[in-house]
Each structure stands twice: as C-alpha cells, then as structure tokens.
Enzyme design. Structure first.
Site, PDB file in Angstrom:
ATOM      1  N   CYS A   1      11.023   9.865  33.087  1.00  0.00           N
ATOM      2  CA  CYS A   1      12.468  10.310  33.046  1.00  0.00           C
ATOM      3  C   CYS A   1      12.505  11.473  34.315  1.00  0.00           C
ATOM      4  CB  CYS A   1      12.843  11.192  32.112  1.00  0.00           C
ATOM      5  SG  CYS A   1      11.734  12.643  31.713  1.00  0.00           S
TER       6      CYS A   1
ATOM      7  N   LYS B   1     -26.567  -1.665   9.560  1.00  0.00           N
ATOM      8  CA  LYS B   1     -27.321  -0.887  10.573  1.00  0.00           C
ATOM      9  C   LYS B   1     -26.621   0.451  11.253  1.00  0.00           C
ATOM     10  CE  LYS B   1     -30.899  -1.028  13.942  1.00  0.00           C
ATOM     11  NZ  LYS B   1     -30.689   0.206  14.616  1.00  0.00           N
TER      12      LYS B   1
ATOM     13  N   LYS C   1     -28.234  -7.660  15.116  1.00  0.00           N
ATOM     14  CA  LYS C   1     -27.343  -6.502  15.848  1.00  0.00           C
ATOM     15  C   LYS C   1     -25.984  -7.271  16.114  1.00  0.00           C
ATOM     16  CE  LYS C   1     -28.574  -3.680  18.341  1.00  0.00           C
ATOM     17  NZ  LYS C   1     -29.214  -2.537  18.733  1.00  0.00           N
TER      18      LYS C   1
ATOM     19  N   CYS D   1       5.477  16.133  29.805  1.00  0.00           N
ATOM     20  CA  CYS D   1       6.848  16.021  30.327  1.00  0.00           C
ATOM     21  C   CYS D   1       7.981  16.943  29.358  1.00  0.00           C
ATOM     22  CB  CYS D   1       7.403  14.477  29.937  1.00  0.00           C
ATOM     23  SG  CYS D   1       9.218  14.319  30.145  1.00  0.00           S
TER      24      CYS D   1
ATOM     25  N   CYS E   1       7.536  13.792  35.396  1.00  0.00           N
ATOM     26  CA  CYS E   1       7.213  12.724  34.290  1.00  0.00           C
ATOM     27  C   CYS E   1       7.612  11.264  34.952  1.00  0.00           C
ATOM     28  CB  CYS E   1       8.189  12.750  33.035  1.00  0.00           C
ATOM     29  SG  CYS E   1       8.138  11.458  32.280  1.00  0.00           S
TER      30      CYS E   1
ATOM     31  N   GLU F   1     -27.742  -4.706   4.348  1.00  0.00           N
ATOM     32  CA  GLU F   1     -26.917  -3.419   4.444  1.00  0.00           C
ATOM     33  C   GLU F   1     -26.562  -3.103   6.109  1.00  0.00           C
ATOM     34  OE1 GLU F   1     -30.650  -0.345   4.312  1.00  0.00           O
ATOM     35  OE2 GLU F   1     -30.866  -1.699   2.607  1.00  0.00           O
TER      36      GLU F   1
ATOM     37  N   TYR G   1     -31.431   5.188   3.231  1.00  0.00           N
ATOM     38  CA  TYR G   1     -31.699   3.629   3.153  1.00  0.00           C
ATOM     39  C   TYR G   1     -33.221   3.394   2.808  1.00  0.00           C
ATOM     40  CZ  TYR G   1     -32.707   4.655   8.127  1.00  0.00           C
ATOM     41  OH  TYR G   1     -33.327   5.249   9.235  1.00  0.00           O
TER      42      TYR G   1
ATOM     43  N   ASP H   1     -25.536   3.627  13.312  1.00  0.00           N
ATOM     44  CA  ASP H   1     -25.834   4.109  14.470  1.00  0.00           C
ATOM     45  C   ASP H   1     -25.957   5.565  14.610  1.00  0.00           C
ATOM     46  OD1 ASP H   1     -26.781   3.985  16.952  1.00  0.00           O
ATOM     47  OD2 ASP H   1     -24.669   3.163  17.804  1.00  0.00           O
TER      48      ASP H   1
ATOM     49  N   CYS I   1      13.721  12.376  27.071  1.00  0.00           N
ATOM     50  CA  CYS I   1      12.822  11.401  27.865  1.00  0.00           C
ATOM     51  C   CYS I   1      12.785  10.122  26.727  1.00  0.00           C
ATOM     52  CB  CYS I   1      11.363  12.253  28.169  1.00  0.00           C
ATOM     53  SG  CYS I   1      10.222  11.035  28.819  1.00  0.00           S
TER      54      CYS I   1
HETATM   55  S1  IVH Z   1     -34.981   0.807   7.413  1.00  0.00           S
HETATM   56  C1  IVH Z   1     -38.814  -0.145   8.598  1.00  0.00           C
HETATM   57  N1  IVH Z   1     -32.330   0.565   7.411  1.00  0.00           N
HETATM   58  O1  IVH Z   1     -32.731   1.662  12.682  1.00  0.00           O
HETATM   59  C2  IVH Z   1     -37.659   0.046   8.218  1.00  0.00           C
HETATM   60  N2  IVH Z   1     -33.072   1.528   9.263  1.00  0.00           N
HETATM   61  O2  IVH Z   1     -35.067   0.442  14.513  1.00  0.00           O
HETATM   62  C3  IVH Z   1     -36.781   0.825   9.184  1.00  0.00           C
HETATM   63  N3  IVH Z   1     -31.312   2.243  10.765  1.00  0.00           N
HETATM   64  O3  IVH Z   1     -34.789   4.205  13.088  1.00  0.00           O
HETATM   65  C4  IVH Z   1     -35.867   1.473   8.729  1.00  0.00           C
HETATM   66  N4  IVH Z   1     -29.755   1.750   9.902  1.00  0.00           N
HETATM   67  O4  IVH Z   1     -32.600   4.990  12.542  1.00  0.00           O
HETATM   68  C5  IVH Z   1     -33.245   1.087   8.124  1.00  0.00           C
HETATM   69  N5  IVH Z   1     -30.132   0.481   6.798  1.00  0.00           N
HETATM   70  C6  IVH Z   1     -30.949   0.823   7.728  1.00  0.00           C
HETATM   71  C7  IVH Z   1     -30.711   1.198   8.885  1.00  0.00           C
HETATM   72  C8  IVH Z   1     -31.586   1.596   9.796  1.00  0.00           C
HETATM   73  C9  IVH Z   1     -30.122   2.017  10.720  1.00  0.00           C
HETATM   74  C10 IVH Z   1     -32.173   2.931  12.146  1.00  0.00           C
HETATM   75  C11 IVH Z   1     -32.990   3.729  11.826  1.00  0.00           C
HETATM   76  C12 IVH Z   1     -34.567   3.251  12.355  1.00  0.00           C
HETATM   77  C13 IVH Z   1     -34.112   2.126  13.186  1.00  0.00           C
HETATM   78  C14 IVH Z   1     -35.155   1.184  13.213  1.00  0.00           C
END
Ligand code: IVH
Length: 666
Positions: free
Chosen positions: A410, A113, A313, A425, A407, A111, A225, A115, A430
């Site tokens: 022009c 990750k 990552k 401008c 500008c 899945e 998640y 942010d 222009c």
């Molecule tokens: S699972 C032990 N699934 O990543 C399992 N975490 O470094 C941990 N995060 O604090 C959580 N996407 O904020 C999981 N698909 C995902 C995630 C996810 C982002 C973040 C989460 C956690 C950090 C762990």
C-alpha cells in the site's frame, strides 16, 4: 500435616501424569496451581517434610562449574540404519536366518525414531537418583538436576500391582515439540538471542545447561523407549517393557505398535511418513525392534549397534538450492516478512520454491543474498525456511538485502518499533493485511469456509467488496457473479460455505478473530478458561495472566484487540449476520476419566449405581468394587460404608454426588 503433604504430592503426580503424559487434564490450571502452591507453602513451613522426589523439586538447582561423567552399566548403542524398503527386508531376512524361525514367528515392535537427545534415568527403589546423556555410548554427562526439571520424567515411579522395581534404568529421548520450538525461537529473537537451528538442537542445548534453572524454563519432554539394567521385574518382550513403562508413569509414544509380520512394519512406515507433518514432534524415521527379548539376546550385537533393531529413516527434510530473489510479504498483522524465492527443490517429498527468512535481523544474521546457495528445511506444517548460506559457494559480491522503508503493497511507511523484530506497515487500510486477515478467518482451522481460496479473497478485497471479515456474510450471489471466472454453481458453493460456517465452536471463533499471538492452542485454552467471547472480552489483564499459559504479551494483545472499536464493530456485524457465539463445549466423545479407577460407596439420590457406573465408563474410567492403593476417586453417597474410612486412611480423593455429577457432566 504429613498426611496432607502426601496427599498433595499424590494429587499433583496424578494430575501431572494426566496432563503431560496422557494429555487428558481433568482439573483446571487454577485448581492445579492451588494444590501446587499449598504444597510449596507446607514444605516451606515444615522443612522436615521436604523430600527430593516431591513434585515441587523441579525448579532447578544452583549452577554447576562443569558436568560430572557417568558410566552406563549397559552401553547405550546406536542403531543400524536403512533408507529403503529393501534395506529393511534385508534386515528381516538376516533375522530369520540367524534366528531360524519361520517368517510368522518374528514379531517386531515398531515405533517412531525421535529426533532429540538420548538420556538414561536411574531409579533406585522407585526414586530418580541419577540421569545422564548418552555421551559416547559408554560414558555420558551427569545431568540429573536438569532432567529432574522435565515434567514427563517421573521423580518417583508410580506404585503398581507388581510393586516397585528395586533398580530400573530407563532410556528415552528428550525432545521439544515443534510448536514450542517456534515459540521459544520467537522469544529468543525478541530478546536478541540467536535462535536454535531446529528442535533437536534446542532440546540438546537445553539439557546440557550448567544452570538447571535455564533447563527448567525450556518446554522439554521425554519419550521412554527402552531400559538398561532392571532388578525386581521380569520381562519377556519389548512390548511388555513399554506397557510397564506406561504404568510406572513414563510417556510412551502412542504409535508404538506390535507387528506380527514384516509387511505390517512396511505399512507402518508409510503411515508414519504420512503422519509426520501433522505430529507436533520431530521424527526422522521409524525404529523396528525384535519383540522377543530371548531372541534379542541370541541375535546379539555388532560393533556399535544391536542386530535385533534397525532404524528406517525418512527422506531428509533439508536440501540445498539457490536463491533467485528476495521478496517482501505483508502479513495479517502488517509485519513485513522477507521471503527467499528459490530454484524449486524437493524436500522431504514436497517441491518448494519459496522459504521464509522471518525478519530483518534473521536475514542479516544469516547474511542471505540473491544468488546464494542455501540450505532449506521443512519441519512439519511450518513454512519452509532458510537455515544457512553455504558461503563457500557464493559467487562474486552480491548485494546485501535491505528492508524496504515503505509497504510494498500500500506504500504506507513501514516502521520497526523499538524492542520488536518485526517491521510493520502503518497503512490502516492496507489491502495486504486485510487479505491475510480474511484468509485466516475463513481458514480450515478457523471458520472453515471450504472453497474460499486466496485468489477469491484477493479479488473481493481489490474490488472493495469486503473491508473486514464479517462482510463475507453479507455477500450476495449477484456480488459474486461480478468476479472473474465465477459461474453460478461456484457462486452457490461459496455462499453455502460462508453460510454453513455460522455455528463455529468457541475455539474456532476465537482463533478466527485473528487476535495477535493467539493461535489454535491458545484459542482452545481461552475458550476453556473463559467459556464465551463475552467473558473473554471482559477479562482484565490480571485475569488473563492467571491462566497458566498466558503471559503479559498475549494478555496485552487480547486486551488491545477488545479495546479497539473497529474490532467490536466487526463482532457486532458477525452477530447481526447470524453467526452464533457459542458457550464452550468439551469435545464429544472425550475420555476425561481415561485410566482412572472409581469406587462407589453409599446411595446416590438421583442416580442408580448402574447409571453411575455407565457414566464413568462412558468417560473412559473404570469402576472397582473395593478401595485399594490403585483407586483414584471414591464417590460418596448417603450412608457410606467402610470404603470411605479406607479411602481416608489411604489419602484417596473423595467426592460427593454433586461434584461427581459435574465430573461426568449430568
Ligand atoms: S532404541 C539399541 N528407540 O536413536 C537401541 N532409539 O541411533 C537403541 N532413538 O541414540 C535405542 N528414537 O537417541 C531407540 N524409538 C527409539 C528411538 C531411538 C530415537 C535414537 C536414540 C539413539 C539413536 C540410535
């Protein structure tokens, strides 16, 4: 009265899920607002009927002095990380060794990750009772009132065939979409507030507000998640958990996938990396989790992270480089944008050599000067930007940037209107504005004239061959052949691209017009709400603002656009050239009824039962033979049977033949 209140809540929850979780709205914003307003009114008139899990209770509570804390029953661990394929393969090898299962038998769920900010939600008997941030993993801040304002967080779990779990802790990531983030920052800049550095900070900052009304005003969303403690539900695999979370009403990411082999996870990484820029939310990698919960338990945990999962990552989206110069660009609306010319640097796999500095205030706030070492970032399709100056690396005393008073293209005076951040401008003709305008008009998301690049448009404008976008349709081959590096074949291609763009969809046409503040999303909203350019042209400010996503600024720009005679002349010239002004059509193959269950009762006069069933299924819905709590709609024909009584008793939506036909569009 009580029954109506409950019906309204059911309808609102249902449509909330369609809109926010499944992204497949079925009713207009006005209809939705109608339900919502009625519910607010009934709850005000009958306070005894108000409940904390009502969908009206997302508006925010009185501000707090400070947050309380809340311990997590199961610690919220972090994830082991890798940046490479080898790192993932090492992880896979360890899992095989520790679990002693042959390769084929380790299934993973992969899945994105996300942010954002990790949170935990606690549901008791299906009702959201508490919410907290991850904090240090053991104790978090109690932000229940704030999380309640997020529309993708159910205040109450949806009823399912398995009933409702007595206790359920759901974990997920609160995020802000990239496009919403841009809009939020623009609004903040306009209000003189300092912008957020990135969507993650914006999401985290918004959740950690003492005044939940502020949280309620931010465009937050959550992807679920994982779970903590669950009572009243048994799961064998992580994938089952994700499926169940969906059914219970959570937003689960659609790219969540089951992989039966390690190679599939590697492929997935590559696909998501490619997709990254196109998605409207930020991902900083993928997460790979062992699917089997029994195996997860056997593998156990290290200090702070489980052995059964790893984050792989993506390459960083931020790097440092040096500013060689600062130029000023003139945009489509005449706005002067300072741009940093950079020592080329690779960021997230792409080389960049310029980055936007947005406007005068931003340059001043960040104090960017020529020669500075800066942090630059790419976020999706957004133009790279300078995030901050590394002050410790500044050499000597470089001069501060000053915005030009004229500008650069022009030479007309450039002015900054009080209350605005942009310096514009004032030149009516222009060429810079015109070039940008035409480039936007011909662009991929607008009229989509393939092959009409900026260089070509520049020449056309500089030679006076076009004075507005509609002139493109009046170009002849002889005209084109006068341009540099233009051969017969290329000229033919350009003409075909121009002529081939005469049948745009309505959202594209509206976007192409270049109305200030109307981007792709709003163009679609306007097309859906008004149906034709003509209707949009006639809409008053009040009518425009009645659309949920349109505020006074956008309404004003739309009115200003259509009040301008020059623009009306361009519209006429487009029509004369044979450009079609279409009526809004829903996207073909759309599944407006996805995951809805229908029951038919009584005879329909113009459709057989088989035809009705086929229409529902084509639109993504399902037909069941009897009415239950899972039924979404009962279609009522002549001489309906007991199904209608049952539907009424359960408060399920009913509709007649005409309404049904409209819904399935026959
Ligand atoms: S699972 C032990 N699934 O990543 C399992 N975490 O470094 C941990 N995060 O604090 C959580 N996407 O904020 C999981 N698909 C995902 C995630 C996810 C982002 C973040 C989460 C956690 C950090 C762990």
């Amino acid at each position: 009265m009580k029954a109506r209140v409950e019906e309204l809540r059911r309808l609102i929850r249902h449509h909330n899920r369609l809109y926010y979780v499944l992204d497949q709205p079925e009713i207009s914003d006005a209809e939705y607002d109608g339900f919502f307003d009625e519910l607010v009114r009934l709850e005000q008139e009958h306070p005894e009927l108000a409940t904390p899990d009502s969908p009206t209770q997302r508006v925010g509570a009185p501000p707090l002095e400070k947050f309380g804390t809340l311990g997590h029953r199961v610690p919220m661990l972090s994830l082991g990380k890798t940046n490479t394929e080898e790192g993932f393969l090492d992880f896979h090898r360890r899992i095989r060794e520790l679990s002693q299962v042959p390769d084929e038998q380790v299934a993973y769920v992969v899945e994105p990750k996300f942010d954002g900010l990790a949170v935990e939600l606690i549901y008791e008997n299906g009702v959201l009772v508490q919410g907290s941030t991850r904090g240090d993993g053991y104790t978090g801040e109690q932000v229940t009132e704030n999380l309640r304002t997020i529309k993708t967080i159910p205040l109450r779990l949806l009823e399912t065939d398995l009933g409702i779990p007595t206790l359920m802790e759901v974990r997920g990531e609160v995020i802000i979409n990239k496009s919403d983030f841009q809009r939020l920052n623009r609004r903040r800049a306009e209000a003189g507030e300092s912008p957020f550095a990135n969507p993650r900070n914006a999401a985290a900052g918004s959740v950690r507000q003492l005044d939940s009304k502020i949280t309620a005003s931010r465009p937050l969303s959550m992807f679920a998640y994982s779970v903590g403690v669950v009572e009243g539900r048994q799961y064998k695999t992580h994938y089952q958990i994700m499926e169940d979370l969906k059914i219970l009403g959570f937003r689960v990411n659609k790219y969540t996938q089951l992989c039966h082999r390690a190679e599939k996870a590697i492929e997935y990484y590559g696909q998501m990396l490619q997709r990254r820029d196109r998605l409207d939310y930020e991902m900083d990698g993928i997460v790979i989790k062992v699917n089997d919960l029994g195996l997860q338990e056997r593998l156990g945990e290290l200090q702070r992270s489980p052995r059964w999962a790893i984050a792989w990552k993506f390459p960083a989206q931020q790097e440092t480089t040096v500013v060689r110069d600062i130029w000023v660009n003139v945009g489509r609306t005449g706005a002067l944008t300072p741009v940093a010319i950079l020592e080329p640097v690779r960021v997230g796999g792409v080389t960049i050599s310029r980055a936007t500095l947005h406007n005068e205030d931003e340059v001043r706030r960040k104090d960017v000067r020529v020669g500075d070492t800066v942090i630059v970032q790419r976020a999706g399709e957004v133009i790279p930007e300078v995030v901050a100056v590394v002050k410790s690396k500044r050499k000597g005393r470089p001069r501060k940037f000053v915005m030009p008073t004229h500008c650069p293209i022009c030479g007309a005076p450039a002015v900054r209107v009080a209350g605005e951040v942009a310096t514009r401008c004032t030149g009516l003709s222009c060429p810079a504005q015109l070039k940008e305008n035409v480039f936007h008009f011909a662009g991929k998301w607008a009229m989509d004239m393939d092959g009409l690049g900026y260089k070509l448009i520049e020449q056309l404008v500089d030679r006076g061959m076009i004075t507005d976008p509609s002139d493109l349709y009046y170009l002849t081959k002889e005209d084109l052949l006068k341009l540099e590096r233009m051969g017969d074949k290329l000229a033919q291609n350009v003409l075909e691209a121009v002529q081939g763009s005469k049948r745009p969809s309505l959202p594209r046409l509206i976007l192409a017009l270049g109305i200030r503040n109307v981007g792709g999303h709003l163009a679609t909203v306007l097309a859906r709400e008004f149906g034709t350019v003509e209707r949009l042209r006639e809409a008053s400010c009040e009518e425009l603002m009645a659309v949920r996503e349109i505020g006074p600024v956008v309404a004003d720009s739309i009115r200003a656009f259509f009040n301008n005679d020059k623009n009306l002349e361009v519209l006429n010239k487009l029509r004369w050239a044979g450009v079609e002004f279409p009526v809004y059509q829903k996207a073909a193959g759309a599944q407006p009824l996805a995951s809805q269950t229908f029951v038919l009762t009584g005879g329909l006069s113009t459709l057989t039962r088989e035809q009705a069933k086929a229409l529902i299924e084509k639109a993504g819905g399902r037909v069941a033979s009897s009415v239950s709590a899972n039924t979404d709609v009962v279609v009522v024909g002549e001489n309906p049977g007991s199904k209608l009584d049952k539907a009424r008793a359960l408060g399920i939506k009913t509709m007649g033949e005409e309404e049904f036909k409209k819904l399935v569009e026959v």
